[in-house]
Design a protein around this motif. Sequence first.
Motif, PDB file in Angstrom:
ATOM      1  N   GLN A 218      27.607  22.336  31.436  1.00 55.71           N
ATOM      2  CA  GLN A 218      27.071  21.875  32.713  1.00 55.71           C
ATOM      3  C   GLN A 218      28.136  21.936  33.807  1.00 55.71           C
ATOM      4  OE1 GLN A 218      25.772  17.963  31.522  1.00 55.71           O
ATOM      5  NE2 GLN A 218      23.620  18.532  31.663  1.00 55.71           N
ATOM      6  N   ALA A 219      29.336  21.547  33.446  1.00 52.54           N
ATOM      7  CA  ALA A 219      30.408  21.423  34.436  1.00 52.54           C
ATOM      8  C   ALA A 219      30.909  22.768  34.936  1.00 52.54           C
ATOM      9  CB  ALA A 219      31.564  20.630  33.835  1.00 52.54           C
ATOM     10  N   LYS A 220      30.864  23.770  34.082  1.00 54.34           N
ATOM     11  CA  LYS A 220      31.398  25.081  34.421  1.00 54.34           C
ATOM     12  C   LYS A 220      30.461  25.835  35.352  1.00 54.34           C
ATOM     13  CE  LYS A 220      34.101  28.714  33.956  1.00 54.34           C
ATOM     14  NZ  LYS A 220      35.474  28.755  34.494  1.00 54.34           N
ATOM     15  N   LYS A 221      31.000  26.346  36.454  1.00 52.90           N
ATOM     16  CA  LYS A 221      30.206  27.123  37.403  1.00 52.90           C
ATOM     17  C   LYS A 221      30.416  28.613  37.154  1.00 52.90           C
ATOM     18  CE  LYS A 221      28.517  23.579  39.540  1.00 52.90           C
ATOM     19  NZ  LYS A 221      27.079  23.256  39.387  1.00 52.90           N
ATOM     20  N   PHE A 222      29.334  29.365  37.280  1.00 48.82           N
ATOM     21  CA  PHE A 222      29.372  30.807  37.076  1.00 48.82           C
ATOM     22  C   PHE A 222      28.803  31.503  38.314  1.00 48.82           C
ATOM     23  CE2 PHE A 222      29.057  28.732  32.984  1.00 48.82           C
ATOM     24  CZ  PHE A 222      30.083  29.321  32.266  1.00 48.82           C
ATOM     25  N   THR A 223      29.322  31.129  39.473  1.00 43.94           N
ATOM     26  CA  THR A 223      28.812  31.619  40.749  1.00 43.94           C
ATOM     27  C   THR A 223      29.217  33.069  40.974  1.00 43.94           C
ATOM     28  OG1 THR A 223      29.045  29.384  41.632  1.00 43.94           O
ATOM     29  CG2 THR A 223      28.719  31.169  43.223  1.00 43.94           C
ATOM     30  N   ALA A 224      28.235  33.900  41.312  1.00 38.73           N
ATOM     31  CA  ALA A 224      28.491  35.325  41.537  1.00 38.73           C
ATOM     32  C   ALA A 224      29.065  35.565  42.927  1.00 38.73           C
ATOM     33  CB  ALA A 224      27.206  36.117  41.361  1.00 38.73           C
ATOM     34  N   GLN A 225      29.942  36.543  43.034  1.00 32.52           N
ATOM     35  CA  GLN A 225      30.507  36.929  44.329  1.00 32.52           C
ATOM     36  C   GLN A 225      29.603  37.895  45.075  1.00 32.52           C
ATOM     37  OE1 GLN A 225      33.324  35.384  45.462  1.00 32.52           O
ATOM     38  NE2 GLN A 225      32.997  34.224  43.555  1.00 32.52           N
ATOM     39  N   ASN A 226      28.717  38.562  44.346  1.00 32.56           N
ATOM     40  CA  ASN A 226      27.757  39.461  44.979  1.00 32.56           C
ATOM     41  C   ASN A 226      26.537  39.561  44.079  1.00 32.56           C
ATOM     42  OD1 ASN A 226      28.043  41.920  43.103  1.00 32.56           O
ATOM     43  ND2 ASN A 226      30.175  41.564  43.739  1.00 32.56           N
ATOM     44  N   LYS A 227      25.483  40.170  44.584  1.00 33.50           N
ATOM     45  CA  LYS A 227      24.239  40.296  43.841  1.00 33.50           C
ATOM     46  C   LYS A 227      24.146  41.701  43.258  1.00 33.50           C
ATOM     47  CE  LYS A 227      19.289  39.280  44.141  1.00 33.50           C
ATOM     48  NZ  LYS A 227      18.201  38.761  45.003  1.00 33.50           N
ATOM     49  N   GLY A 228      24.632  41.845  42.040  1.00 38.43           N
ATOM     50  CA  GLY A 228      24.604  43.145  41.388  1.00 38.43           C
ATOM     51  C   GLY A 228      24.789  42.989  39.895  1.00 38.43           C
ATOM     52  N   SER A 229      24.366  43.992  39.139  1.00 45.32           N
ATOM     53  CA  SER A 229      24.416  43.870  37.684  1.00 45.32           C
ATOM     54  C   SER A 229      25.841  43.856  37.154  1.00 45.32           C
ATOM     55  CB  SER A 229      23.609  44.995  37.035  1.00 45.32           C
ATOM     56  OG  SER A 229      24.133  46.261  37.376  1.00 45.32           O
ATOM     57  N   ASP A 230      26.777  44.559  37.807  1.00 40.11           N
ATOM     58  CA  ASP A 230      28.162  44.533  37.348  1.00 40.11           C
ATOM     59  C   ASP A 230      28.719  43.113  37.410  1.00 40.11           C
ATOM     60  OD1 ASP A 230      28.145  47.225  36.839  1.00 40.11           O
ATOM     61  OD2 ASP A 230      29.083  47.791  38.742  1.00 40.11           O
ATOM     62  N   GLU A 231      28.420  42.420  38.495  1.00 40.12           N
ATOM     63  CA  GLU A 231      28.856  41.035  38.635  1.00 40.12           C
ATOM     64  C   GLU A 231      28.166  40.158  37.597  1.00 40.12           C
ATOM     65  OE1 GLU A 231      30.832  37.722  40.668  1.00 40.12           O
ATOM     66  OE2 GLU A 231      31.181  39.853  40.295  1.00 40.12           O
ATOM     67  N   PHE A 232      26.895  40.434  37.334  1.00 31.66           N
ATOM     68  CA  PHE A 232      26.159  39.677  36.321  1.00 31.66           C
ATOM     69  C   PHE A 232      26.826  39.805  34.956  1.00 31.66           C
ATOM     70  CE2 PHE A 232      23.207  40.055  32.749  1.00 31.66           C
ATOM     71  CZ  PHE A 232      22.669  38.779  32.720  1.00 31.66           C
ATOM     72  N   PHE A 233      27.198  41.017  34.574  1.00 33.58           N
ATOM     73  CA  PHE A 233      27.801  41.215  33.264  1.00 33.58           C
ATOM     74  C   PHE A 233      29.158  40.532  33.160  1.00 33.58           C
ATOM     75  CE2 PHE A 233      24.743  44.796  33.079  1.00 33.58           C
ATOM     76  CZ  PHE A 233      24.117  44.436  31.893  1.00 33.58           C
ATOM     77  N   ARG A 234      29.888  40.469  34.288  1.00 31.62           N
ATOM     78  CA  ARG A 234      31.151  39.729  34.274  1.00 31.62           C
ATOM     79  C   ARG A 234      30.897  38.244  34.036  1.00 31.62           C
ATOM     80  NH1 ARG A 234      32.755  43.638  38.202  1.00 31.62           N
ATOM     81  NH2 ARG A 234      31.863  42.431  39.923  1.00 31.62           N
TER      82      ARG A 234
END
Length: 267
Positions: A215-231
């Motif tokens: 819950q505490a850990k954030k996984f906020t994306a820097q951009n909207k793309g699949s490469d960022e999603f996989f990271r």
Amino acid sequence: MKIIVDGLSITMLENTLAQSINTNLGKFIEEEMQLAYHGFFSRDGDQNFADLDKYCGDLVGTIGGVRAIVLEVKLKEGNQLPAYDEDQHRALSALEENNVPVHYCYNGYNLRVGRPSNTDVNSYLACEPSNLGGKTPKSAEHETLGKVAESLVNSGKGGFDEAVYSLAVLNICSDLTFELSQMTAKCLLLLYSQDLRKICLLDHMMAERLVRTMQAKKFTAQNKGSDEFFRKLEEFSSTLRQALHTLEHPDPKPSQEDDSLYSAPGF
């Protein structure tokens, strides 16, 4: 690029379609399947398949209080899905591979002929991302939404019994009460994690600590793309593995960094 169909933006049309799907799906589940249904629409600003702290579909619902259903709604015009996005499809396919019950859902009737007056769950077709077929969906191979809902309860990946186990992860104690609005991509990945059974075998206190850590850990994306999603997906998996390892092999004298295993805000 803004897509226009019959003089209307496809975003507006798909929003209307999603509302119709939610209404008819709820009616079918409650009246025909005799189970409770709750649906939650993700607002535009809250939906981002690359951001695990946001929603990965247009509609997130629960069946019987223990089974999730995630729908990415697309409008079918003729034999195509004008708003189909290959990059989004890559990410949704990866969620499917991680056991998240995500499906594409679209109108089975011809938009130009008009919406049938007796619209019900049989008016919509649904499929897992791996079986979509791209911009031109393989409609002949797709089930009605009603059949998909039934299969989610009775069989398939993460069947009903496993769903009870997964929900127990979030309901492990009274102050971690499960809420539909919490069903972000991160929450769903935890619910349907490959380590699900291992998590549920932990004792009460250890399971609570694990959930609070994630819950505490954030996984906020820097951009909207699949490469960022996989990271972000790899970051999630690594965090979960580390949290499990820490719980299974505790340090006799925990450092300050381990404090996150004891307290954290909600999803």
